[in-house]
Write an enzyme that holds these catalytic residues in place. Sequence first.
Site, mmCIF file in Angstrom:
data_model
loop_
_atom_site.group_PDB
_atom_site.id
_atom_site.type_symbol
_atom_site.label_atom_id
_atom_site.label_comp_id
_atom_site.label_asym_id
_atom_site.label_seq_id
_atom_site.Cartn_x
_atom_site.Cartn_y
_atom_site.Cartn_z
ATOM 1 N N SER A 251 0.878 -1.059 0.288
ATOM 2 C CA SER A 251 0.076 -0.058 -0.001
ATOM 3 C C SER A 251 0.882 1.103 -0.054
ATOM 4 C CB SER A 251 -0.905 0.240 1.344
ATOM 5 O OG SER A 251 0.159 0.144 2.397
ATOM 6 N N ASP B 127 -1.480 -2.181 -3.673
ATOM 7 C CA ASP B 127 -2.526 -2.173 -2.870
ATOM 8 C C ASP B 127 -3.373 -0.950 -2.782
ATOM 9 O OD1 ASP B 127 -4.588 -3.936 -1.442
ATOM 10 O OD2 ASP B 127 -3.351 -3.560 0.431
ATOM 11 N N ASP C 166 -7.908 2.180 -6.418
ATOM 12 C CA ASP C 166 -9.017 2.158 -5.281
ATOM 13 C C ASP C 166 -9.829 3.646 -5.710
ATOM 14 O OD1 ASP C 166 -10.911 2.147 -3.511
ATOM 15 O OD2 ASP C 166 -9.559 1.929 -1.654
ATOM 16 N N GLU D 167 -11.936 -1.287 -7.465
ATOM 17 C CA GLU D 167 -12.660 -1.670 -6.502
ATOM 18 C C GLU D 167 -14.260 -1.100 -6.706
ATOM 19 O OE1 GLU D 167 -11.071 -1.225 -2.624
ATOM 20 O OE2 GLU D 167 -13.125 -0.647 -1.658
ATOM 21 N N ASN E 253 -7.005 -10.796 0.145
ATOM 22 C CA ASN E 253 -5.993 -10.106 1.012
ATOM 23 C C ASN E 253 -5.802 -10.402 2.405
ATOM 24 O OD1 ASN E 253 -5.773 -9.038 -1.837
ATOM 25 N ND2 ASN E 253 -6.431 -6.696 -1.158
ATOM 26 N N ASN F 54 -3.375 -9.214 5.559
ATOM 27 C CA ASN F 54 -2.227 -8.330 6.382
ATOM 28 C C ASN F 54 -2.376 -8.136 7.655
ATOM 29 O OD1 ASN F 54 -0.089 -6.701 6.259
ATOM 30 N ND2 ASN F 54 -1.352 -4.629 6.422
HETATM 31 O O1 G3H Z 1 -5.907 -4.676 1.127
HETATM 32 C C1 G3H Z 1 -5.398 -5.126 2.099
HETATM 33 C C2 G3H Z 1 -6.302 -6.185 2.518
HETATM 34 O O2 G3H Z 1 -7.624 -6.152 2.438
HETATM 35 C C3 G3H Z 1 -6.016 -6.378 4.316
HETATM 36 O O3 G3H Z 1 -6.914 -6.927 4.971
HETATM 37 O O4 G3H Z 1 -6.754 -6.062 7.284
HETATM 38 O O5 G3H Z 1 -8.013 -8.061 6.901
HETATM 39 O O6 G3H Z 1 -5.707 -8.281 6.631
HETATM 40 P P1 G3H Z 1 -6.766 -7.473 6.501
HETATM 41 ZN ZN ZN Z 2 -7.714 -3.967 1.089
#
Ligand code: G3H
Ligand code: ZN
Length: 285
Positions: A50, A82, A104, A134, A231, A233
Amino acid sequence: MAFASFKEVLLDGLKNGYAVGQFNMNNLEFTKAIVEAANEEKSPVILGCSEGAIKYMGIDYTVAMARVAAETAKVPVILHLDHGPSFEYVVKCVRAGFSSIMIDASHYALEQNIALTKQVVELCHPLGIEVEGELGRIGGTEDDLTVDELDATLALPAEALRLVEETGIDALAPAIGSAHGVYVGTPKLSFDRLEEIRDLLSNVPMVLHGGSGIPDADIRKAISLGVSKINVNTENQIAFTHTIREIFNKDAKVYDPRKYLGPGKEAIKEVVKEKMRLFGSSGRA
Ligand code: G3H
Ligand code: ZN
């Protein structure tokens, strides 16, 4: 290996009923943990990054780390922007060497979302770079942006069709009730909405954001309804930080970073491997 094709990897998942994980890079330990897990699981993998993480690591360090990871990996590795925030930022990432892009523009009205997403596709496609768009608003906190529950909205099927047809995006992230960060209570995904969108766009890989903390059964169901990228993180961040915190709690004298960053990295690797098995991408590379 050079970076792999985003579209090829996702279409294989869509065709064969599995999802490829996007795991976010936050530093060297995350990058190595993710790619080592992919190698061990024989799974394709997407390194997501990101704007906030790029700012933290430096864009050239980010691309260099991902490139070394891809070149030494025995599996397909992708470096994906991202939640790309603007056309200008996408240009910066393309110039730096990202291999695929998410734009996005979901916070804009549909017409503006289409216009900006299309502009990004027109820049990227001639360069062989594929694009994720998105629609709807995903709740929770990502980088410095927080979308509270009231502002989170599900993607509308007719709008999803327009976004895909009018922009030519390669993957669609429709908001279906998932959220970034730690869930308060159990996540409630709208599978009906996912199914309606899938019925209109059965050839387009769909992306599930906010993949941390979603029960395994819901993940499997989402994949069965056409999600081919998930995804994650937050779960990796939690595993890394908890492991390091435990080491600090046990040993107040530790000062060599390798003594706690190493175990932190191993904790991420375990989470990533588990996700790859759950997503069905293990053994696909
Ligand atoms: O774009 C990144 C993800 O959508 C992270 O999602 O916060 O559930 O790991 P998360
Ligand atoms: Zn995300």
